[in-house]
Write a protein that holds these residues in place. Structure first.
Motif, PDB file in Angstrom:
ATOM      1  N   LEU A 109       0.828  -1.202   0.000  1.00  0.00           N
ATOM      2  CA  LEU A 109       0.000   0.000   0.000  1.00  0.00           C
ATOM      3  C   LEU A 109       0.860   1.248   0.000  1.00  0.00           C
ATOM      4  CD1 LEU A 109      -2.756  -0.964   2.599  1.00  0.00           C
ATOM      5  CD2 LEU A 109      -2.664  -1.428   0.165  1.00  0.00           C
ATOM      6  N   ILE A 141      -2.832   6.003  -0.740  1.00  0.00           N
ATOM      7  CA  ILE A 141      -4.065   5.239  -0.947  1.00  0.00           C
ATOM      8  C   ILE A 141      -5.276   5.959  -0.353  1.00  0.00           C
ATOM      9  CG2 ILE A 141      -3.679   3.749   1.046  1.00  0.00           C
ATOM     10  CD1 ILE A 141      -5.126   1.518  -0.528  1.00  0.00           C
ATOM     11  N   GLN A 177      -8.711   2.884   1.819  1.00  0.00           N
ATOM     12  CA  GLN A 177      -8.117   1.790   2.588  1.00  0.00           C
ATOM     13  C   GLN A 177      -9.090   1.253   3.632  1.00  0.00           C
ATOM     14  OE1 GLN A 177      -4.145   2.538   3.980  1.00  0.00           O
ATOM     15  NE2 GLN A 177      -4.315   1.077   5.649  1.00  0.00           N
ATOM     16  N   GLY A 220      -2.597   4.191  -4.907  1.00  0.00           N
ATOM     17  CA  GLY A 220      -3.274   5.470  -4.723  1.00  0.00           C
ATOM     18  C   GLY A 220      -3.709   6.120  -6.026  1.00  0.00           C
TER      19      GLY A 220
END
Length: 196
Positions: A70, A74, A78, A127
């Motif tokens: 991640l 992001i 999330q 992201g």
């Protein structure tokens, strides 16, 4: 067939890209009280995603489980829930999103797309995914003629889908919000189908 001649002939039409609302007492089991976005409806059957049954799994948890790192960018996605999309292929992810984008396994649904390839999840983890996204595990499926039969029995109420209900309205309010767009309150619905 008699029901095709009735004024409520929408039940025999293509219901793709519409919402189906389970009627109380008419739909049981794991699809009771669901709102389903119908992705595809043809003479061969139908495929839809339940949009009001969040699981305990978050998008961040899912991405980590499939070994995606991640990014710090992001953002709030999330913490978004992954949904129970239906009882078929519950080990497989389905991503409903806008804008459509370019992914290796997508079906375009008007201004939305349904993607099943890993590349969209890689973008989300970095992201850079779509601005509107709903991820499910599994889908709801109907064989040829099955949904038409259920519609004729008044098991489902159908209406046009809106991005607001799909992506903005909290999951626990999607059933009531859908009914409200039709001018109906859930207290007006009963489990008994009216037959004259």
């Amino acid at each position: 067939m008699e029901h095709y001649n009735k004024p409520h002939a929408a039940s025999s039409a293509d219901l793709s890209q519409q919402l189906l609302l389970a009627m109380p007492g008419m739909v049981s089991g794991n699809l009771a009280n669901t709102v389903i976005y119908l992705c595809e409806h043809t003479e061969h059957g139908a495929l839809g995603l339940v949009i009001n049954r969040p699981t305990d799994l978050t998008v961040g948890n899912l991405l980590q489980r499939i070994d995606l790192d991640l990014s710090l960018e992001i953002g709030p996605i999330q913490e978004a829930p992954v949904f129970f999309g239906g009882p078929v292929q519950t080990d497989r992810g389905f991503v409903l999103h806008a804008p459509v984008g370019e992914y290796s396994s997508s079906i375009r649904l008007g201004e939305l797309a349904l993607t099943t390839s890993r590349d969209i999840l890689q973008e989300v983890a970095q992201g850079h995914g779509p601005s509107q996204i709903l991820i499910t595990l599994g889908y709801a499926g109907w064989g040829a003629g099955q949904l038409e039969s259920e519609m004729a029995q008044n098991a489902w109420l159908n209406m046009g889908a809106s991005n607001e209900i799909l992506f903005s309205v909290p999951p626990e309010m999607r059933y009531e919000a859908s009914l409200a767009q039709l001018g109906i309150n859930s207290s007006m619905l009963t489990g008994d189908a009216g037959h004259a």
